[in-house]
Design an enzyme around this catalytic site. Structure first.
Site, PDB file in Angstrom:
ATOM      1  N   ASP A 168      -4.022   2.956   1.853  1.00 21.86           N
ATOM      2  CA  ASP A 168      -3.280   3.325   3.055  1.00 21.86           C
ATOM      3  C   ASP A 168      -3.997   4.405   3.836  1.00 21.86           C
ATOM      4  OD1 ASP A 168      -2.654   5.180   0.945  1.00 21.86           O
ATOM      5  OD2 ASP A 168      -1.002   5.951   2.156  1.00 21.86           O
TER       6      ASP A 168
ATOM      7  N   GLU B 111      -0.726   6.511  -1.019  1.00 22.13           N
ATOM      8  CA  GLU B 111      -1.166   7.837  -1.464  1.00 22.13           C
ATOM      9  C   GLU B 111      -0.872   8.896  -0.417  1.00 22.13           C
ATOM     10  OE1 GLU B 111      -4.216  11.158  -1.983  1.00 22.13           O
ATOM     11  OE2 GLU B 111      -3.770   9.861  -0.258  1.00 22.13           O
TER      12      GLU B 111
END
Length: 413
Positions: free
Chosen positions: A83, A178
């Site tokens: 991400d 994350e």
């Protein structure tokens, strides 16, 4: 070591896939589009001949490169996150390669007000002659952490196609979310089945980090007294105003992000919400030492209780949640994890730069889940911003470091 690098081509492809996470979402992954990159990575791993590559329903990508040595080598893993930060758009990223950088300002073409200057980015002075990749000025780049993904993929390809390079079993883990603190919430440790690991998610060339903040989240809940404002004299005790007073009394010349550096901790309000009757303040508390973390929390509590005591009918309560802890406590029990990494960086022709992180990584939590997991440079800079950049040469150095690390674990077994 003769490597035909694919890291830059992979990186240019990966950053064009929008993988922004969403802190307001309750799903895993927080955005379904993160799986678009996951599916591509699984396909590419399988095309390399790593047929066990898979993505689970939560968007985690797992793969395993079998050992090619008779030695009993500990199983290690390499991890990066898919991400990108919610802080800056990651949609329609247009990566640009600035060849043979010569120290001049880099003006991004889609927004000329976005300028990457050497005096604001000191690491650029080490990039003369290198090839710098940026976005076009409308988005972040996504080097955090797609540089790490591309580096792991390139290193795995090299190990797969060069059986003369001996290594133990190598596990690969790519995580979602994350950037919103959920990167290992649903990791399958049984499927990962490793003993030690490394996140490839650091900044400066040669940097190595085995120490992070310890982190808590704090919520302050203020219960006020609401009444009609036209008849409120001597009666109303606005929770919103009390909350604002508490925030205003937080330290500004110390113990705040804007006034601290190095190993100094801080208290940082991230959100204030509510109404006259009830208001809430969310804060993050950070320090490298757990006992100082507790001291900061007690200071905030004492200050808030003192303020609320001036309001006879108002009440205040506190909720504290552990977020992650300093990985160094765990990693220091396994010194070879760090020493092998520093040796791998040296073998790549780079001077190691041991550092600490004023933040956390997936490795912070993985370490406390039984998998000591420090952080190795990926070459990413100015992350979460439109000025984000990475150099191709730094990414290639990270590829060499990963390969060297796999070799060193086998050599020392």
């Amino acid at each position: 070591m003769n490597i035909e690098y694919t890291v830059s081509q992979r990186f240019l492809k990966y950053v064009q896939i929008d993988t922004q996470s969403d802190p307001l979402s309750s799903t895993t992954p927080s955005t379904e589009k993160q799986k678009n990159l996951g599916r591509l990575l699984v396909q590419e791993l399988q095309e390399m001949g790593i047929l066990n590559a898979e993505m689970d329903e939560n968007g985690y990508v797992y793969a395993s490169l079998p050992a090619n040595t008779a030695k009993n080598v500990p199983v290690i893993f390499f991890c990066s996150h898919m991400d990108t930060s919610p802080d800056c758009s990651g949609k329609d990223v247009k990566p640009i390669i600035h060849r043979n950088y010569q120290g001049k300002d880099i003006i991004l073409p889609d927004d000329n007000s976005i300028v990457i200057r050497q005096d604001e980015h000191p690491d650029l002075k080490h990039q003369l002659g290198n090839d710098i990749i940026t976005a076009s000025g409308k988005t972040l780049l996504g080097a955090d952490n797609k540089a790490g993904i591309a580096e792991i993929m390139d290193a795995v390809l090299f190990l797969k196609t060069h059986p003369e390079v001996k290594h133990g079993e190598i596990k690969i883990l790519f995580t979602p979310d994350e950037e919103i603190g959920r990167g290992v919430d649903k990791v399958n440790l049984h499927k990962l089945n490793a003993q030690f690991g490394y996140t490839i998610d650091g900044e400066t060339l040669g940097s190595f980090e085995d120490e992070t903040f310890s982190a808590d989240g704090m919520e302050i809940i203020i219960e006020g007294v609401s009444t009609h404002p036209g008849f409120a004299k001597g009666k109303m005790e606005s929770a919103l105003k009390i909350a604002a007073e508490i925030v205003a009394n937080l330290p500004s010349d110390r113990l705040s992000p804007e006034s601290t550096s190095g190993k100094q901790g801080f208290v940082h309000p991230t959100n204030i919400s509510g109404e006259v009757e009830q208001a809430k303040i969310q804060l993050i508390i950070r320090d490298f030492e757990d006992h100082l973390l507790e001291a900061h929390e007690n200071e905030v509590k004492s200050m808030a209780l003192n303020i609320v005591s001036k309001y006879p009918n108002a009440k205040v309560s506190f909720e504290i949640k552990e977020q992650y802890r300093n990985m160094k406590k765990i990693i220091d029990l396994h010194p070879q994890v760090s020493s092998f990494a520093l040796e791998a960086i040296k073998r790549a022709g780079i001077t190691p730069k041991p550092q600490h992180i004023r933040g956390g990584t997936d490795g912070s939590r993985l370490s406390f889940m039984g998998l000591p997991c420090p952080n190795i440079f990926a070459g990413e800079h100015a992350f979460h911003s439109k000025q984000e950049w990475v150099s191709i040469q730094d990414m290639e150095a990270a590829v060499r470091t990963i390969i060297n690390l796999a070799m060193i674990w086998e050599e020392r077994a």
